[in-house]
Design a protein around this motif. Sequence first.
Motif, mmCIF file in Angstrom:
data_model
loop_
_atom_site.group_PDB
_atom_site.id
_atom_site.type_symbol
_atom_site.label_atom_id
_atom_site.label_comp_id
_atom_site.label_asym_id
_atom_site.label_seq_id
_atom_site.Cartn_x
_atom_site.Cartn_y
_atom_site.Cartn_z
ATOM 1 N N ASP A 21 0.970 -1.587 -0.144
ATOM 2 C CA ASP A 21 -0.296 0.210 -0.668
ATOM 3 C C ASP A 21 1.039 1.237 -0.064
ATOM 4 O OD1 ASP A 21 -1.604 1.968 1.332
ATOM 5 O OD2 ASP A 21 -3.211 1.258 1.750
ATOM 6 N N TYR A 22 0.812 1.595 -1.182
ATOM 7 C CA TYR A 22 2.117 2.776 -1.630
ATOM 8 C C TYR A 22 1.787 4.543 -0.189
ATOM 9 C CZ TYR A 22 5.408 7.043 -3.197
ATOM 10 O OH TYR A 22 5.438 7.791 -3.748
ATOM 11 N N GLU A 23 0.453 4.708 -0.670
ATOM 12 C CA GLU A 23 -0.187 6.190 0.195
ATOM 13 C C GLU A 23 0.163 5.720 1.868
ATOM 14 O OE1 GLU A 23 -2.034 4.091 -2.031
ATOM 15 O OE2 GLU A 23 -1.911 6.242 -3.910
ATOM 16 N N LEU A 24 0.189 4.112 1.851
ATOM 17 C CA LEU A 24 0.117 3.568 3.697
ATOM 18 C C LEU A 24 1.010 3.609 3.708
ATOM 19 C CD1 LEU A 24 -0.915 2.948 6.562
ATOM 20 C CD2 LEU A 24 -0.924 0.655 5.753
ATOM 21 N N SER A 28 3.172 6.493 6.563
ATOM 22 C CA SER A 28 4.030 6.001 8.184
ATOM 23 C C SER A 28 5.394 5.947 7.866
ATOM 24 C CB SER A 28 3.229 4.909 8.407
ATOM 25 O OG SER A 28 3.813 3.860 7.289
ATOM 26 N N PHE A 29 5.952 6.612 7.098
ATOM 27 C CA PHE A 29 7.269 6.610 7.054
ATOM 28 C C PHE A 29 8.330 7.418 8.053
ATOM 29 C CE2 PHE A 29 11.533 8.647 5.184
ATOM 30 C CZ PHE A 29 12.289 7.152 5.199
ATOM 31 N N SER A 30 9.304 6.637 8.382
ATOM 32 C CA SER A 30 9.735 7.215 9.712
ATOM 33 C C SER A 30 11.206 6.221 9.232
ATOM 34 C CB SER A 30 9.716 7.228 10.776
ATOM 35 O OG SER A 30 10.065 5.847 11.627
ATOM 36 N N TRP A 31 12.364 7.569 8.919
ATOM 37 C CA TRP A 31 14.325 6.752 9.188
ATOM 38 C C TRP A 31 14.707 5.876 10.269
ATOM 39 C CZ3 TRP A 31 16.124 7.158 4.997
ATOM 40 C CH2 TRP A 31 15.386 8.402 3.587
ATOM 41 N N GLU A 32 13.500 6.038 11.618
ATOM 42 C CA GLU A 32 13.456 5.225 12.924
ATOM 43 C C GLU A 32 13.609 4.001 12.424
ATOM 44 O OE1 GLU A 32 12.214 8.279 12.905
ATOM 45 O OE2 GLU A 32 13.560 9.299 14.110
ATOM 46 N N ASN A 33 12.022 3.893 11.690
ATOM 47 C CA ASN A 33 11.342 2.352 11.526
ATOM 48 C C ASN A 33 12.421 2.033 10.277
ATOM 49 O OD1 ASN A 33 9.304 2.505 12.944
ATOM 50 N ND2 ASN A 33 7.899 3.471 10.572
ATOM 51 N N ILE A 34 13.437 2.754 8.920
ATOM 52 C CA ILE A 34 14.221 2.026 8.607
ATOM 53 C C ILE A 34 15.617 1.420 8.839
ATOM 54 C CG2 ILE A 34 16.195 2.890 6.357
ATOM 55 C CD1 ILE A 34 12.859 2.329 5.792
ATOM 56 N N ARG A 35 15.673 2.359 10.029
ATOM 57 C CA ARG A 35 17.291 2.025 10.275
ATOM 58 C C ARG A 35 16.894 1.137 11.620
ATOM 59 N NH1 ARG A 35 21.892 4.150 11.717
ATOM 60 N NH2 ARG A 35 21.211 6.658 10.819
ATOM 61 N N ARG A 36 15.729 0.778 11.485
ATOM 62 C CA ARG A 36 15.578 -0.627 12.878
ATOM 63 C C ARG A 36 15.997 -1.796 11.950
ATOM 64 N NH1 ARG A 36 12.409 2.716 16.266
ATOM 65 N NH2 ARG A 36 10.518 2.691 14.871
ATOM 66 N N GLU A 37 15.069 -1.755 10.261
ATOM 67 C CA GLU A 37 15.271 -3.085 9.885
ATOM 68 C C GLU A 37 16.848 -3.340 9.195
ATOM 69 O OE1 GLU A 37 13.600 -1.678 5.768
ATOM 70 O OE2 GLU A 37 11.630 -1.013 6.940
ATOM 71 N N LEU A 38 17.812 -2.583 9.704
ATOM 72 C CA LEU A 38 19.248 -2.955 9.882
ATOM 73 C C LEU A 38 20.031 -3.693 11.106
ATOM 74 C CD1 LEU A 38 20.492 -0.028 7.943
ATOM 75 C CD2 LEU A 38 20.006 -1.612 6.947
ATOM 76 N N ASP A 39 20.836 -4.153 10.753
ATOM 77 C CA ASP A 39 21.536 -4.716 12.008
ATOM 78 C C ASP A 39 22.760 -4.007 13.065
ATOM 79 O OD1 ASP A 39 19.721 -6.807 11.888
ATOM 80 O OD2 ASP A 39 21.643 -8.464 11.337
ATOM 81 N N GLY A 40 23.963 -2.843 12.857
ATOM 82 C CA GLY A 40 24.293 -2.229 12.519
ATOM 83 C C GLY A 40 25.463 -3.419 13.048
ATOM 84 N N LEU A 41 26.993 -2.829 13.307
ATOM 85 C CA LEU A 41 27.801 -3.726 13.583
ATOM 86 C C LEU A 41 27.612 -4.288 14.896
ATOM 87 C CD1 LEU A 41 30.681 -1.847 12.218
ATOM 88 C CD2 LEU A 41 30.265 -3.646 11.072
#
Length: 243
Positions: A21-24, A28-41
Motif C-alpha cells: 500500500d503505497y499511500e500507507l 507511516s514512513f520514518s527514518w527510525e523504522n528504516i534504521r530498525r531494519e538494519l543490524d548495525g555492527l
Amino acid sequence: MAWKTINKPKNHHRVQPNLMDYELACASFSWENIRRELDGLPGEKGLNIAHEAVDRHANGSLRNHLAIRWLEDNGTVLDFTYGDLQEQTNRFANVLQQIGVKKGDRVSVLTRRIPQLYITALGTLKTLAVFCPLFAAFGPEPIYQRLERGEVKVLVTTEALYRKKVEDLRDRLPNLRHILLVDKQEEDGKKGVYSMPKRMAEASIEFTIPSTDPEAMAFLHFTSGTTGMPKGAVHVHNAVLVH
C-alpha cells in the motif's frame, strides 16, 4: 490526459510484495523504522554497508541462500551464497590490508560486471577504504582524470584493460601504488602488479570489520565530466538507509 487506474487484487500474490500500500507506506514512513531494519555492527560499533549487505545474512539463517548469480555470455553460471560472498569479501579485505591499504584509501575497479567487481566493492568497504568505480568503456584520459582526482591507491582490473588503458599512465599517477589483475594466475615480479587470484587464494577467510562511523566515506563516484573535469560525489555508510 485521462487514464483508467489499474487495480490489482491483493490476495492473488504467491509471494507478498514488500510494498502493498503505497499511500500507507508514505503516511507511516520514518527514518527510525528504516534504521530498525538494519543490524548495525556487533557490539554497537557503528554501521557498515558490507555488514548489512553480506555478513548479517551469512552469520544467520540465510548463509546458504543465493546472494549473486552471475551469467556469462558463453553460458557459464556462477552462484555465490551469502556464505561464499562473506568468505570472498573477507579474503579481499585481507589482501588489501596486506598491501598496506588503510581507512580512507581509494580502491578502484576497471572491469565489466564480473563477480570480482562486487567482491572488490564489498571487501573494500569492510576495510573502511573507499570504493571508486570506473566504467570499462572509458578511454585512457577519462580513466586518468578519475584516478588522479580520486588519489586512487589500488586498481583492480583485467590484464588486457591494464595494458591498453592504464599501464602508460603510471608515471603520471604517483598515488597509484598497486594493480591487482583479476585474470593473472601468477606474478612475474613487476613492481606493484599482482595476481588477484593468487593473493586471494593465500588470504584468510576470517576478517572482522572495524568500528565504522556511519558518516565515514564509503563510495566516491565521479560525474561524466561533460561540462569540465569530472567531479567527485561522496556516499557515506549511512547511505545504506536509502539504498
